[in-house]
Design a protein around this motif. Structure first.
Motif, mmCIF file in Angstrom:
data_model
loop_
_atom_site.group_PDB
_atom_site.id
_atom_site.type_symbol
_atom_site.label_atom_id
_atom_site.label_comp_id
_atom_site.label_asym_id
_atom_site.label_seq_id
_atom_site.Cartn_x
_atom_site.Cartn_y
_atom_site.Cartn_z
ATOM 1 N N ILE B 188 41.778 34.051 29.948
ATOM 2 C CA ILE B 188 41.659 34.773 31.219
ATOM 3 C C ILE B 188 40.269 34.616 31.802
ATOM 4 C CG2 ILE B 188 41.781 37.040 32.244
ATOM 5 C CD1 ILE B 188 44.414 35.875 31.602
ATOM 6 N N CYS B 189 39.248 34.481 30.942
ATOM 7 C CA CYS B 189 37.915 34.250 31.499
ATOM 8 C C CYS B 189 37.868 32.929 32.239
ATOM 9 C CB CYS B 189 36.873 34.255 30.376
ATOM 10 S SG CYS B 189 36.652 35.852 29.650
ATOM 11 N N VAL B 190 38.616 31.946 31.733
ATOM 12 C CA VAL B 190 38.697 30.669 32.435
ATOM 13 C C VAL B 190 39.292 30.884 33.814
ATOM 14 C CG1 VAL B 190 39.981 28.519 32.438
ATOM 15 C CG2 VAL B 190 38.781 29.222 30.406
ATOM 16 N N LEU B 191 40.338 31.730 33.872
ATOM 17 C CA LEU B 191 40.976 31.973 35.164
ATOM 18 C C LEU B 191 40.059 32.752 36.085
ATOM 19 C CD1 LEU B 191 43.488 31.769 36.861
ATOM 20 C CD2 LEU B 191 44.387 33.754 35.723
ATOM 21 N N ALA B 192 39.332 33.730 35.511
ATOM 22 C CA ALA B 192 38.508 34.584 36.362
ATOM 23 C C ALA B 192 37.195 33.933 36.714
ATOM 24 C CB ALA B 192 38.239 35.906 35.653
ATOM 25 N N GLY B 193 36.691 33.081 35.848
ATOM 26 C CA GLY B 193 35.445 32.408 36.137
ATOM 27 C C GLY B 193 34.215 33.144 35.657
ATOM 28 N N SER B 194 34.406 34.281 34.954
ATOM 29 C CA SER B 194 33.221 35.009 34.511
ATOM 30 C C SER B 194 33.601 35.887 33.347
ATOM 31 C CB SER B 194 32.677 35.867 35.652
ATOM 32 O OG SER B 194 32.236 37.106 35.173
ATOM 33 N N MET B 195 32.593 36.324 32.529
ATOM 34 C CA MET B 195 32.891 37.233 31.427
ATOM 35 C C MET B 195 32.574 38.674 31.784
ATOM 36 S SD MET B 195 32.198 35.650 27.750
ATOM 37 C CE MET B 195 30.669 34.782 27.852
ATOM 38 N N GLN B 196 32.039 38.890 32.989
ATOM 39 C CA GLN B 196 31.643 40.240 33.339
ATOM 40 C C GLN B 196 32.884 41.037 33.704
ATOM 41 O OE1 GLN B 196 28.744 40.195 36.324
ATOM 42 N NE2 GLN B 196 28.190 42.343 36.086
ATOM 43 N N LEU B 197 33.016 42.222 33.118
ATOM 44 C CA LEU B 197 34.277 42.938 33.277
ATOM 45 C C LEU B 197 34.506 43.399 34.711
ATOM 46 C CD1 LEU B 197 34.471 44.822 29.931
ATOM 47 C CD2 LEU B 197 36.190 43.352 30.895
ATOM 48 N N SER B 198 33.414 43.775 35.400
ATOM 49 C CA SER B 198 33.653 44.243 36.766
ATOM 50 C C SER B 198 34.101 43.089 37.653
ATOM 51 C CB SER B 198 32.419 44.912 37.330
ATOM 52 O OG SER B 198 31.322 44.077 37.139
ATOM 53 N N THR B 199 33.560 41.882 37.403
ATOM 54 C CA THR B 199 34.028 40.726 38.184
ATOM 55 C C THR B 199 35.484 40.434 37.902
ATOM 56 O OG1 THR B 199 31.859 39.854 37.694
ATOM 57 C CG2 THR B 199 33.376 38.412 38.875
ATOM 58 N N ILE B 200 35.859 40.581 36.619
ATOM 59 C CA ILE B 200 37.254 40.307 36.265
ATOM 60 C C ILE B 200 38.169 41.272 37.000
ATOM 61 C CG2 ILE B 200 38.909 40.405 34.384
ATOM 62 C CD1 ILE B 200 36.929 39.244 32.567
ATOM 63 N N VAL B 201 37.754 42.555 37.068
ATOM 64 C CA VAL B 201 38.625 43.518 37.743
ATOM 65 C C VAL B 201 38.669 43.242 39.241
ATOM 66 C CG1 VAL B 201 38.958 45.931 38.260
ATOM 67 C CG2 VAL B 201 38.274 45.255 36.000
ATOM 68 N N GLU B 202 37.510 42.946 39.822
ATOM 69 C CA GLU B 202 37.497 42.660 41.268
ATOM 70 C C GLU B 202 38.315 41.427 41.583
ATOM 71 O OE1 GLU B 202 36.042 44.066 43.903
ATOM 72 O OE2 GLU B 202 35.286 45.782 42.803
ATOM 73 N N GLY B 203 38.308 40.478 40.638
ATOM 74 C CA GLY B 203 39.040 39.247 40.891
ATOM 75 C C GLY B 203 40.541 39.448 40.913
ATOM 76 N N GLN B 204 41.006 40.650 40.457
ATOM 77 C CA GLN B 204 42.445 40.888 40.451
ATOM 78 C C GLN B 204 42.870 41.673 41.673
ATOM 79 O OE1 GLN B 204 44.086 41.653 36.511
ATOM 80 N NE2 GLN B 204 41.977 41.879 35.827
ATOM 81 N N VAL B 358 43.710 25.853 36.495
ATOM 82 C CA VAL B 358 42.607 26.314 37.349
ATOM 83 C C VAL B 358 42.032 25.136 38.127
ATOM 84 C CG1 VAL B 358 40.272 27.217 37.299
ATOM 85 C CG2 VAL B 358 42.042 28.315 35.992
ATOM 86 N N LEU B 359 41.904 23.986 37.436
ATOM 87 C CA LEU B 359 41.341 22.808 38.106
ATOM 88 C C LEU B 359 42.228 22.374 39.260
ATOM 89 C CD1 LEU B 359 39.956 20.404 35.402
ATOM 90 C CD2 LEU B 359 38.775 21.379 37.354
ATOM 91 N N MET B 360 43.543 22.353 38.995
ATOM 92 C CA MET B 360 44.455 21.869 40.036
ATOM 93 C C MET B 360 44.759 22.946 41.067
ATOM 94 S SD MET B 360 45.025 18.857 38.965
ATOM 95 C CE MET B 360 46.415 18.275 39.878
ATOM 96 N N GLY B 361 44.318 24.193 40.800
ATOM 97 C CA GLY B 361 44.577 25.242 41.789
ATOM 98 C C GLY B 361 46.017 25.678 41.840
ATOM 99 N N TRP B 362 46.765 25.585 40.753
ATOM 100 C CA TRP B 362 48.192 25.875 40.781
ATOM 101 C C TRP B 362 48.505 27.321 40.445
ATOM 102 C CZ3 TRP B 362 50.111 21.138 37.507
ATOM 103 C CH2 TRP B 362 50.144 20.018 38.352
ATOM 104 N N TYR B 363 47.560 28.255 40.749
ATOM 105 C CA TYR B 363 47.912 29.630 40.434
ATOM 106 C C TYR B 363 48.367 30.337 41.704
ATOM 107 C CZ TYR B 363 42.890 29.676 41.442
ATOM 108 O OH TYR B 363 41.658 29.457 41.958
ATOM 109 N N ILE B 364 49.059 31.442 41.516
ATOM 110 C CA ILE B 364 49.638 32.181 42.645
ATOM 111 C C ILE B 364 48.519 32.995 43.291
ATOM 112 C CG2 ILE B 364 51.434 33.800 43.285
ATOM 113 C CD1 ILE B 364 52.729 33.288 40.643
ATOM 114 N N GLY B 365 48.518 33.101 44.603
ATOM 115 C CA GLY B 365 47.484 33.906 45.256
ATOM 116 C C GLY B 365 46.237 33.060 45.501
ATOM 117 N N LEU B 366 45.129 33.720 45.801
ATOM 118 C CA LEU B 366 43.908 33.014 46.179
ATOM 119 C C LEU B 366 43.253 32.365 44.972
ATOM 120 C CD1 LEU B 366 42.572 35.880 48.360
ATOM 121 C CD2 LEU B 366 43.438 33.720 49.218
#
Lengths: 159, 366, 373
Positions: B188-204, B358-366
């Motif tokens: 999930i950190c790969v998907l979120a791009g960071s290990m910081q928990l607040s960034t992970i939550v904001e990213g959702q 993540v590289l190919m951008g094949w995830y749902i949403g932004l």
């Protein structure tokens, strides 16, 4: 390649079997009306035991305080472990014959194995099993009971 | 999208306390008082949540088994755990001869302190984030690894062959499963791009990660649930303590308050693991937003984030309890086989797939 | 609870451990002295006798009607079936013909008892493996059978319902409806048992391939009942030497050939279904008649030796009476199935881990008072 396929198949089979098990317990979690616990001391008034439940041996007396035990002692002979003791006295009847009359019928609830032989062999149907089941006492001596009541006499015509 | 739930934002409240304290005394004392306040709040939170998790487990277990559970001490048995706690406190602390006294007394504290430390890094709501490290996930993983030390110390210092056996097994189990936990969090950190928990939550904010990174995220979630249950010595992996065959595990020789510490730490570990799952996979305090349905998102925003957080954690805790009361126990070799031959390879492949997506951008949403 | 006697730690690191008389996994008071090498079991030595009550000696001073209530307490989970063995032996010796009604009722009660016993086996097997919910589900369903027993016989576990010549009392009027309701209910619940435990991957990993007992070993150790049938040993007394009304009903003898824990498990699950089939065939056609034949009040068996075998829930239960013409038997020997089954535990557990020992013991399903008598 086939090994990878078997590997993945075993993983899916495992997960599926786990999910079927979880469905069973999950279904019960959402059905609280299936709870089988009875809240015992609170439901004593509505509790009904079956009529044949072997709770305790009693000697039924009718309204005139009469019982049907002729002190023959057959129940005492048949009891496997000496739970019953029949104490009788010999009295003189009106026609001058000597007859055995019941003095005390001692029954030890602590030793009874509830085999039912005494009730089966009694020729005059004097004793039966009642379905009272709350017998807990703090002193074991209270479990030795005298079954015939005070001042009771033999019912006329019972023999 | 606009920040629509500013009324639930706690940053204003915490800023106000901060400025009030700093104006009242020197910065050193202000920070000290803040730490004391947070510490006391956490102690209370820990104790209350721990107690009521035990009560909840007993009730959930009872409903699954078609019976009622504790219902006599207080309304619906609410005070049952408090009665159990008082009983445990009044028990005699049996000193063991020839046990290593320092380690014997230290072990329960280590276990409690590590779970306490991990509690501090989790975001409870916007603005209610005690420590927002930029390596949040890494910090929590590191702290929970320290808990193993407490268990091994407990087993060793009890001076009993069976405690040692149980502690070694438990240690092996926890160390193995930490790998899988770490790897699924990394996915999930790969998907979120960071290990910081607040960034992970904001990213959702637009969509929870479990929906965003479809297949690899769901696989990571399943692996995380299995591995986390094993890490906390719960559920079908509880052979170290429910080993009714020979020994009662590493805490056999503990009685009274020290046993209560181990017991409490186990339930709080379950809480931490569940809240981590809720934060990382299910969005933490972020309400459920569906990209494109603006009206639905506005409605969801009215529910306070704290409630979202608590709700998600509770659901995951219920799932963990559901595991425990359904399945039989695994043997130690089956447990280790599961980890090293199944969970680990699948996690590694999963990270590759997620990185590719993540590289190919094949995830749902932004 | 678990002491440790280190015997020869020096050369082979083999330690000897007590799975003491009080233990949650040995169902009853049984002491197993295990020789372990690390986690592998090398030898299992059962020490029984902790609940020896001298039942065989007691029978030498009791009349035949009084012996019935003692046989109840041997394998208390097959109480009716054990009673049946003594009654049949006495009736065979006296050449008394019991009525058809008695035979059919005895068969139905035996099969209900078998289902109840297997339900309790399932609960404790699940609990030994660690799935604690199985315990409560099995007991909840067993309560229905115990209610049926209580309505007719007066007791739940230990009934003393049969007597030489017939039954102690006739059936309660509600018996037929309640049994039919129970069968309908239980047929729906049994697939749930399968979903919860039988198909579970964890249970299958722990049971398949563990505790192997080949057919020759089963025959030579005398392992009968579902444990023997799990190894392919066809030993069902109901088929080979029919008694009661078993020759009139159609049922299959459940046999499996693998001989591992899983095979024994599945044999018992299938036996529950077969028992329900037997009851369904009989419950609507209970013939009218007496519930007890005319017997003398004092029963004296003619001189000689009499043997009767029945299929208890755990194996073949045998009653051997030597009579010298008096009202007490001269000697009564009881062949207990659990004693022979237990003797094969050593063979099956070697080379396996301790956790498997518990599972194997659970699949053998021994009841200790039957071993010690």
């Amino acid at each position: 390649m086939r090994e990878i396929f078997n590997y993945l198949k075993s993983v899916f089979f495992a997960l599926k079997s786990l999910w079927t098990g979880m469905k069973v317990t999950g279904a019960y979690f959402f059905k609280p009306w299936k709870i089988v616990t009875q809240q015992y001391p609170e439901n004593r008034k509505k509790l009904q035991m079956y009529e044949r439940t072997k709770g305790e041996l009693v000697m039924p007396h009718n309204e005139k305080n009469e019982h049907q035990c002729t002190a023959c002692g057959i129940c005492q002979l048949n009891c496997p472990n000496g739970t019953i003791e029949v104490k009788s006295v010999t009295v003189e009847t009106t026609d001058g014959k000597k007859k055995k009359v019941l003095d005390k019928y001692i029954y030890n609830l602590g030793m009874c194995t509830f085999c039912g032989l005494c009730v089966k062999v009694c020729p005059s149907d004097a004793i039966v099993f009642s379905n009272k089941f709350e017998h807990a006492v703090f002193n074991k001596n209270k479990l030795v009971k005298t079954l015939n009541k005070e001042g009771s006499t033999l019912k006329k015509g019972a023999e | 999208m606009p920040f629509t739930f500013s009324i639930y934002d706690f940053t204003g409240f915490t800023q106000w306390i901060d400025t009030a304290l700093r104006s009242a005394c020197s910065p050193f004392w202000a920070v000290l008082w803040e730490m004391v306040i947070v510490g006391v709040l956490f102690l209370a939170f820990y104790a209350v949540v721990g107690l009521y998790l035990v009560y909840a487990e007993r009730k959930v277990c009872a409903f699954i088994q078609n019976r009622v559970g504790p219902n006599r001490v207080g309304p619906y048995g609410f005070f049952q755990t408090i009665a159990d706690l008082i009983k445990l406190l009044m028990k005699e602390l049996i000193p063991i001869k020839q046990a290593d006294k320092l380690l014997f007394n230290l072990a329960p504290f280590i276990v409690i302190i590590t779970s306490f430390l991990a509690l501090a890094a989790i975001p409870y709501a916007k603005g209610l984030h005690p420590i927002d490290l930029n390596i949040g996930v890494f910090y929590i993983m590191a702290i929970s690894s320290m808990g193993v030390v407490g268990i091994l110390l407990a087993g060793w210092s009890s001076n009993s062959k069976y405690s040692l056996l149980g502690a070694m097994r438990s240690g092996a189990q926890i160390i193995s499963y930490e790998l899988s936990v770490g790897l699924s969090l990394i996915t999930i950190c790969v998907l979120a791009g960071s290990m910081q928990l607040s960034t992970i939550v904001e990213g959702q904010r637009d969509l929870w990660f479990i929906f965003k990174g479809h297949i690899p995220a769901i696989t990571a979630f399943v692996i995380y649930m299995i591995a986390a249950t094993a890490e906390t010595n719960r559920g079908p992996f509880d052979l170290a303590e429910a080993e009714s065959e020979l020994a009662a595990g590493f805490h056999t020789e503990y009685s009274g308050i020290k046993f209560a510490f181990f017991f409490l730490a186990e339930y709080m570990n379950m809480f931490i693991v569940a809240s981590l799952a809720a934060t990382i996979f299910w969005g933490g305090w972020m309400p459920l937003h569906v990209p494109g349905l603006e009206g639905f998102n506005h409605v969801m925003d009215f529910i306070p984030p704290v409630l979202w957080y608590v709700g998600k954690t509770v659901v995951i805790i219920l799932i963990m309890m559901w595991f425990k009361w359904t399945f039989p126990r695994l043997r130690i070799d089956q447990l280790l086989t599961l980890e090293w031959k199944f969970l680990l390879p699948i996690s590694l492949v999963n990270i590759l797939i997620m990185a590719f997506i993540v590289l190919m951008g094949w995830y749902i949403g932004l | 609870m678990a002491e440790e006697i280190i015997i020869k730690e020096a050369d082979e690191q083999e330690i000897s451990i007590n799975m003491g008389p009080q233990h949650p996994s040995t169902h009853g008071v049984l002491r197993l002295v295990l020789s372990l090498k690390g986690e592998i079991v090398n030898k299992v030595e059962p020490h029984c006798g902790y609940i020896h009550r001298g039942i065989e000696k007691m029978t030498e001073s009791m009349t035949y009607q009084q012996i019935i209530h003692l046989t109840d307490r041997l394998d208390y989970l097959s109480a009716h079936i054990n009673n049946g063995a003594v009654c049949l032996a006495v009736e065979k010796a006296l050449e008394v013909e019991v009525s058809e009604r008695v035979k059919v009722i005895r068969t139905i009660m035996d099969e209900l008892n078998r289902i109840a016993s297997h339900q309790l086996w399932w609960c404790s097997f699940g609990m030994d493996l660690g799935g604690l919910t199985c315990f409560f589900y099995g007991l909840r369903d067993r309560e229905k059978i115990l209610d049926i027993f209580e309505e007719t016989t007066g007791s739940r576990l230990i009934q003393s319902y049969y007597c030489p010549g017939g039954l102690m009392a006739d059936l309660h009027p509600n018996f037929q409806t309640k049994v039919k309701e129970f069968i309908k209910y239980f047929r729906k619940i049994l697939p749930e048992y399968d979903e919860l435990l039988s198909g579970n991957i964890i249970m299958m990993e722990r049971a398949i391939g563990m505790g192997l007992l080949t057919k020759e070993q089963a025959i030579s150790y005398g392992v009968t009942g579902p444990s023997g049938r799990g190894s392919g040993f066809s030993c069902d007394v109901r088929k080979h030497h029919p008694y009661h009304a078993y020759d009139k009903v159609k049922f299959n003898e459940v046999l499996r050939t693998e001989g591992d824990t899983y095979a024994r498990y599945m044999v018992r699950m299938d036996e529950m279904r077969e028992s329900m089939n037997i009851i369904e065939q009989l419950i609507d056609n209970i013939p009218e008649g007496d519930y007890v034949a005319k017997m003398k009040p004092v029963i004296k068996l003619p001189e000689g030796e009499y043997y009767q075998r029945v299929e208890a829930a755990r194996g073949e239960f045998g009653v051997y009476i030597i009579s010298k013409g008096e009202k007490n038997p001269y000697r009564m020997k009881l062949r207990s199935p659990n004693f022979s089954n237990l003797s094969s535990l050593d063979l099956m557990a070697r080379g396996n881990k301790i956790a498997d020992l518990v599972a194997i013991g659970g699949s053998l399903d021994y009841v200790i008072p039957d071993i010690d008598r």
